[in-house]
Write an enzyme that holds these catalytic residues in place. Structure first.
Site, PDB file in Angstrom:
ATOM      1  N   HIS A 254     -17.357  -0.705   4.006  1.00 17.05           N
ATOM      2  CA  HIS A 254     -16.021  -0.798   4.424  1.00 17.05           C
ATOM      3  C   HIS A 254     -16.008  -1.641   6.092  1.00 17.05           C
ATOM      4  CE1 HIS A 254     -11.872   0.408   5.520  1.00 17.05           C
ATOM      5  NE2 HIS A 254     -12.190   0.715   6.838  1.00 17.05           N
TER       6      HIS A 254
ATOM      7  N   TYR B 146       0.820  -1.308  -0.100  1.00 19.07           N
ATOM      8  CA  TYR B 146       0.067   0.110   0.140  1.00 19.07           C
ATOM      9  C   TYR B 146       0.823   1.198   0.321  1.00 19.07           C
ATOM     10  CZ  TYR B 146      -4.256  -2.862   0.849  1.00 19.07           C
ATOM     11  OH  TYR B 146      -5.426  -3.770   0.791  1.00 19.07           O
TER      12      TYR B 146
END
Length: 613
Positions: A407, A225
């Protein structure tokens, strides 16, 4: 390509060929308006493998409840497998298999059991339309219903679908020879079912801003990431974002997995110009305050358009000069030296639309007061946006939700947000029964949802903690958990967060009861944190069931927050749980109502040798 059934006569074959041809013309031209890749309308595309050697294209017929798929294989050897399963596992998966016995090729619907053994399905629901070779590779076009009513078949639903793929490099005397040891398999996540995007014309004065990675050398590791801080010009006036799309560095289409652009908190006067791994110890702490989503893209997603009357405010008073780009690289082949400048292109206009669009958080507050016991295959938590909050904060005509982003963190397996009116479920806002934290994008709704003052929005998450030895508490860390739906709506209001958690005093009663039941000091109140108390519990079936019962019955604390982070005026503690008096029923699939096609063959389709690689 010629398609034959082994027991057919020449006359039958001729008749079948003509019938198939006529049917295909009707399907491709009249009802589906799609077909093979030469002249087909297959608008959705995704690379399946990290090299991009295996590509999937598809289209959807909601009227027929069918999906049409085309696989392109750059170098087909002796066959391939393609299928779907709950989490992307090869075992217990629904498969399509193309195999070769050294003389002929066969196309069949199969399934793989928990031991890895592959069996031809007694009901052949994958239907071959075309197979052919071109200079670009081998193409296989086929279709299947969303649901087949075959208990061994995967039901294709809205939300994340975990696709399985693999290449066969050895001939098979029969399909019974095939097992998972012979398949070099992989997995890809995608949204197969999605709403049709209407043709949208952008304003003549539209401008673009590219938020791109700064020539990153993709690390030689499976998952990275990467965070990059982007600074906007000073004194940027208010604009409206009306569209955005991904910008992928050519050659990296199979490695760039998903990307998000976040706006930093407006009160941050400076943010260090960081560019590096998001989990690095060198990452500035200020980046934790760059969490307001402006754009989100994942592999296979199309460009995102705002409704014609609304745009997302960008620039002007109350906005931040700093953005954070986050790119997820998926590099399982550990490819070295690959450079990347991917990112997201924002389309914005200074000509403001009628409404500002807004983003609202629904679900559970980020707090350890909500927790999931360990070793649970299925545990649910629910967050509420109550009637009292919507009555207080929404305008008379309500708001219109047009997109949402679900989420959770690593333990999340499913998320569902539903609209309640008068205690009755009236509309599902968004649902994903096969949710993965590794595949999160903003999803346009099939139709906008009108939320009125006095309505309730319920967000429920399903978790799996079978691999955890201690409780998983709510919080910001990836090993902690969340249950959130970021809904995109208009007109923008001051209501930015509408979430709940169980009343803390009732949780203390739970700890006291369980400690007394397990023969320990009933209360160490004030001496240890909620997190420590969850970690120290002796978890068994009883303690987990009591916690579940508490969450489903105890009063809640509401966070009905304005954009200033202040609560709306009112008493928000010890609120009674909203009651659900009537639940929505899923419409039946054609196969459930007797409207499906006639019984299908129980034999594989034989493909002439000219389709063999």
């Amino acid at each position: 390509m010629r398609v034959l059934n082994r027991s057919l006569s020449l006359q039958d074959m001729t008749l079948m060929y003509l019938t198939t041809l006529a049917t295909l013309v009707v399907i491709l031209v009249a009802s589906y308006q799609a077909g093979s890749s030469h002249g087909a309308h297959l608008p959705y595309h995704i690379p399946l493998d990290p090299k991009g050697d295996l590509q999937l294209s598809w289209n959807i017929s909601y009227a027929r409840q069918e999906i049409y798929l085309e696989l392109q294989v750059r170098d087909l050897q002796e066959g391939l497998v393609f299928g779907m399963s709950d989490r992307g596992e090869l075992l217990n998966a629904d498969l399509l298999v193309l195999w070769n016995d050294g003389h002929k090729s066969y196309f069949g619907d199969a399934w793989i059991d928990s031991t890895g053994h592959v069996t031809l399905d007694s009901q052949q629901d994958y239907q071959l339309i075309e197979a052919r070779h071109t200079p670009d590779g081998f193409f296989l076009l086929f279709k299947r219903p969303f649901s087949t009513c075959d208990p061994r078949d995967y039901v294709i639903e809205e939300g994340t679908v975990h696709l399985i793929y693999g290449i066969l490099d050895k001939p098979l005397t029969s399909l019974q020879q095939l097992n998972r040891s012979l398949v070099r398999s992989g997995m890809q996540r995608v949204l197969l079912l999605r709403p049709a995007v209407p043709s949208v014309s952008l304003p003549k004065d539209v401008r673009t801003l590219e938020v791109l990675a700064p020539s990153v050398t993709i690390p030689e590791q499976e998952t990275t990431y990467w965070c990059h801080v982007y600074q906007l010009p000073r004194d940027l006036p208010k604009n409206h974002i009306v569209m955005y799309e991904a910008v992928i560095t050519p050659g990296n289409e199979a490695i760039v997995h998903h990307m998000e652009v976040f706006e930093c908190a407006p009160q941050l006067e400076t943010v260090p110009q960081y560019s590096g791994a998001c989990d690095s110890k060198m990452k500035p702490r200020n980046l934790n305050y760059c969490r307001h989503v402006l754009a989100a893209w994942a592999m296979g997603a199309e460009a995102f358009y705002y409704p014609p009357d609304a745009g997302l405010p960008f620039g002007g008073p109350g906005s931040s000069r700093f953005l954070r780009l986050e790119v997820h690289y998926h590099n399982p082949l550990l490819i070295a030296g690959r450079r990347d400048t991917s990112g997201i292109r924002l389309y914005y206009t200074p000509t403001l639309r009628k409404y500002d669009a807004g983003i609202m958080e629904l679900g559970l507050v980020y707090t350890p007061i909500m927790a999931i016991p360990p070793r649970e295959a299925h545990f649910e938590l629910t967050g509420y946006c109550t009637a009292k909050c919507t009555q207080t904060a929404l305008p008379r005509g309500g708001i219109f939700i047009f997109a949402s982003q679900l989420h959770t963190h690593l333990a999340g397996r499913g998320v569902r947000t539903v609209l309640l009116r008068g205690g009755r479920e009236v509309e599902v806002v968004q649902e994903d029964k096969h949710f993965s934290t590794h595949y999160q994008i903003i999803r346009t709704l099939k139709k906008m949802v009108n939320v009125l003052p006095g309505d309730v929005l319920l967000t429920r998450c399903v978790y799996n903690t079978e691999d955890r030895k201690t409780a998983t508490v709510g919080g910001f860390g990836i090993e902690e958990e969340m249950c959130v739906n970021y809904v995109h709506y208009y007109p923008r209001t001051q209501l930015e967060l509408c979430k709940s958690h169980v009343d803390p005093e009732y949780l203390q009663k739970y700890f006291s009861f369980i400690n007394r039941f397990q023969g320990r000091d009933p209360c160490d109140c004030g001496q240890t944190s909620v997190t420590e108390r969850f970690y120290s519990l002796t978890w068994d079936t009883f303690s987990a069931e009591v916690l579940n019962s508490l969450y489903n019955t105890a009063p809640i604390s509401m966070h009905c927050n304005q954009s200033t982070a202040m609560q709306f005026p009112g008493d928000w503690e010890r609120q009674e749980l909203p009651q659900v008096t009537s639940q929505l029923q899923r419409p039946p699939y054609p196969c459930e109502s007797g409207r499906g096609p006639a019984a299908r063959s129980d034999s594989p389709t034989e493909v002439w040798p000219d389709s063999r690689a």
